[in-house]
Write a protein that holds these residues in place. Structure first.
Motif, PDB file in Angstrom:
ATOM      1  N   PHE A 184       0.840  -1.185   0.000  1.00 30.38           N
ATOM      2  CA  PHE A 184       0.000   0.000   0.000  1.00 30.38           C
ATOM      3  C   PHE A 184       0.878   1.239   0.000  1.00 30.38           C
ATOM      4  N   VAL A 185       0.499   2.211  -0.812  1.00 30.67           N
ATOM      5  CA  VAL A 185       1.200   3.487  -0.876  1.00 30.67           C
ATOM      6  C   VAL A 185       0.185   4.576  -0.579  1.00 30.67           C
ATOM      7  N   SER A 186       0.562   5.487   0.329  1.00 33.32           N
ATOM      8  CA  SER A 186      -0.375   6.529   0.731  1.00 33.32           C
ATOM      9  C   SER A 186      -0.802   7.383  -0.462  1.00 33.32           C
ATOM     10  N   GLY A 187      -2.102   7.650  -0.517  1.00 32.23           N
ATOM     11  CA  GLY A 187      -2.642   8.482  -1.595  1.00 32.23           C
ATOM     12  C   GLY A 187      -2.984   7.720  -2.852  1.00 32.23           C
ATOM     13  N   GLN A 188      -2.664   6.432  -2.917  1.00 26.87           N
ATOM     14  CA  GLN A 188      -2.963   5.632  -4.100  1.00 26.87           C
ATOM     15  C   GLN A 188      -4.041   4.602  -3.787  1.00 26.87           C
ATOM     16  N   LYS A 189      -4.827   4.273  -4.803  1.00 24.04           N
ATOM     17  CA  LYS A 189      -5.945   3.349  -4.627  1.00 24.04           C
ATOM     18  C   LYS A 189      -5.889   2.240  -5.671  1.00 24.04           C
ATOM     19  N   HIS A 190      -4.685   1.696  -5.858  1.00 22.70           N
ATOM     20  CA  HIS A 190      -4.501   0.679  -6.888  1.00 22.70           C
ATOM     21  C   HIS A 190      -4.899  -0.714  -6.418  1.00 22.70           C
ATOM     22  N   HIS A 191      -5.005  -0.906  -5.111  1.00 24.53           N
ATOM     23  CA  HIS A 191      -5.336  -2.245  -4.612  1.00 24.53           C
ATOM     24  C   HIS A 191      -6.747  -2.621  -5.071  1.00 24.53           C
ATOM     25  N   PRO A 192      -6.947  -3.825  -5.589  1.00 24.51           N
ATOM     26  CA  PRO A 192      -8.265  -4.221  -6.118  1.00 24.51           C
ATOM     27  C   PRO A 192      -9.378  -4.212  -5.071  1.00 24.51           C
ATOM     28  N   GLN A 193      -9.021  -4.279  -3.790  1.00 23.55           N
ATOM     29  CA  GLN A 193     -10.040  -4.296  -2.736  1.00 23.55           C
ATOM     30  C   GLN A 193      -9.993  -3.028  -1.881  1.00 23.55           C
ATOM     31  N   PHE A 194      -9.517  -1.927  -2.469  1.00 21.67           N
ATOM     32  CA  PHE A 194      -9.311  -0.733  -1.657  1.00 21.67           C
ATOM     33  C   PHE A 194     -10.631  -0.187  -1.100  1.00 21.67           C
ATOM     34  N   GLU A 195     -11.750  -0.337  -1.826  1.00 25.06           N
ATOM     35  CA  GLU A 195     -13.039   0.165  -1.333  1.00 25.06           C
ATOM     36  C   GLU A 195     -13.454  -0.575  -0.070  1.00 25.06           C
TER      37      GLU A 195
END
Length: 370
Positions: free
Chosen positions: A335-346
């Motif tokens: 995880f990187v702050s400010g990024q939402k690339h993870h497929p389950q971020f929601e």
């Protein structure tokens, strides 16, 4: 590279021994892509070839590639040796890949290498850095022979995992019951343990023993530990005097340790003075400004905290993005702050919001984002 061109000129490009040396050369010089191209072009590869490339990936921060190459090595029916496993355990320790490390441990047992001192020390280090101190201690006690690396792995592991007294007890056992002589890494672990355990007098004693009994010249890391020990205990003036008396120019890590102590004890005046000094040396380092702002917010000085933020904006200083990772079911999630690339971020954000609401309700917590 000039030597490499001569090797081709003299027709030695297919020699396995020479190619292994070249792979090692390119890897250690940071040209890991060139090393891998050469590795792929080798007409014949042995365990040294595979291990050299795995080490190259691991030492270049490409731990996942090292793991993948090890899988390819097994598919090629090449049997790994102790150095192969040592490098892989080091990679697991770096990225906290605990479950992958356990799988490798099983393979070590299968190949009969668990009692090998190199492998055993690497396993101890891996479990320690993954926070599995009980397992690390079990392996450590089962080792038929222990070298300085294995002792350091356990001492530093206990220190990093907040078990200061166990770290110091193990150090005393090492120097009193074995012929193993501590080195500078050992004392980094010992002084870190004193820092985490708020053991000021013990820290002073061990530092003096390091210098006068073992004749080890203190490095920046040792002084930083001492500053941290004094700072955590509230001895800020003594810590600052130690930094000013250093025989070399203190780096930002050393000053940062004192700055963190200023935040802990709410000393804004010293924090501002240190930050001004740090900003002269590293005007674009966001950590210096963030630590100062956090010092203000800890004591409710919100206006001063926002003033620091405005200063960052005026100087074009960008806050470094935080990065973290966790291994779940043998899968590494980063995880990187400010990024939402993870497929389950929601889903992750939804769970975090629920946790935050529970914290607010229980502790009347009012978060301030900086």
């Amino acid at each position: 590279m000039q030597v490499h061109s001569l090797i081709i000129r003299f027709g030695l490009w297919s020699d396995r021994f020479t190619n292994n040396s070249l792979v090692n050369l390119y890897s250690k010089c940071g040209f890991v892509n060139a090393a891998y191209r050469l590795f792929e072009e080798m007409p014949e590869r042995d365990v040294v070839s595979w291990t050299s490339m795995i080490v190259g990936f691991s030492q270049s921060g490409l731990e996942k590639d090292a793991m993948w190459l090890f899988d390819q090595m097994r598919l090629a029916k090449v049997e790994p040796n102790s150095f192969t496993f040592g490098s892989l355990f080091s990679a697991c320790a770096t990225i906290n890949a605990f479950y992958k490390g356990k799988q490798l441990h099983s393979l070590v047992v299968k190949y009969g290498l668990e009692t090998d001192m190199v492998v055993g020390s690497a396993i101890v280090d891996m479990y320690s850095k993954c926070g599995e101190m009980n397992e690390a201690l079990r392996i450590f006690k089962c080792m038929p022979e222990r070298d300085l690396v294995s002792w350091n792995g356990m001492i530093c592991g206990f220190a990093q995992n907040g078990e200061a007294l166990k770290a110091l007890k193990l150090f005393d056992e090492m120097v009193q019951s074995t012929a193993v002589v501590p080195n500078h890494v050992t004392f980094i672990g010992v002084l870190s343990a004193c820092s985490h355990g708020d053991l000021v007098n013990e820290g002073r004693r061990y530092f003096n023993d390091m210098v006068h009994e073992y004749f080890i010249e203190p490095k920046a890391e040792h002084y930083t530990c001492m500053v941290d020990i004094l700072g955590r205990a509230g001895l800020l003036e003594e810590a600052e005097a130690l930094i000013l008396e250093l025989p070399f120019k203190p780096d930002t890590v050393t000053w940062g340790a004192l700055l963190g102590a200023c935040k802990l004890h709410g000393n804004q005046d010293m924090a501002r003075s240190i930050t001004e000094r740090l900003c002269k040396d590293e005007p674009k380092n966001s950590s210096n400004y963030v630590l100062l702002a956090n010092t203000y917010t800890a004591t409710g000085e919100w206006a001063d905290a926002f003033e620091v933020r405005e200063l960052m904006d005026a100087r074009g200083v960008q806050k470094m993005m935080g990065c973290s990772w966790i291994e779940i079911r043998n899968c590494l999630h980063s995880f990187v702050s400010g990024q939402k690339h993870h497929p389950q971020f929601e889903l992750i954000y939804e769970v975090l919001q629920r946790l935050l609401l529970q914290i607010k309700d229980r502790y009347d917590y009012k978060p301030i984002s900086f």
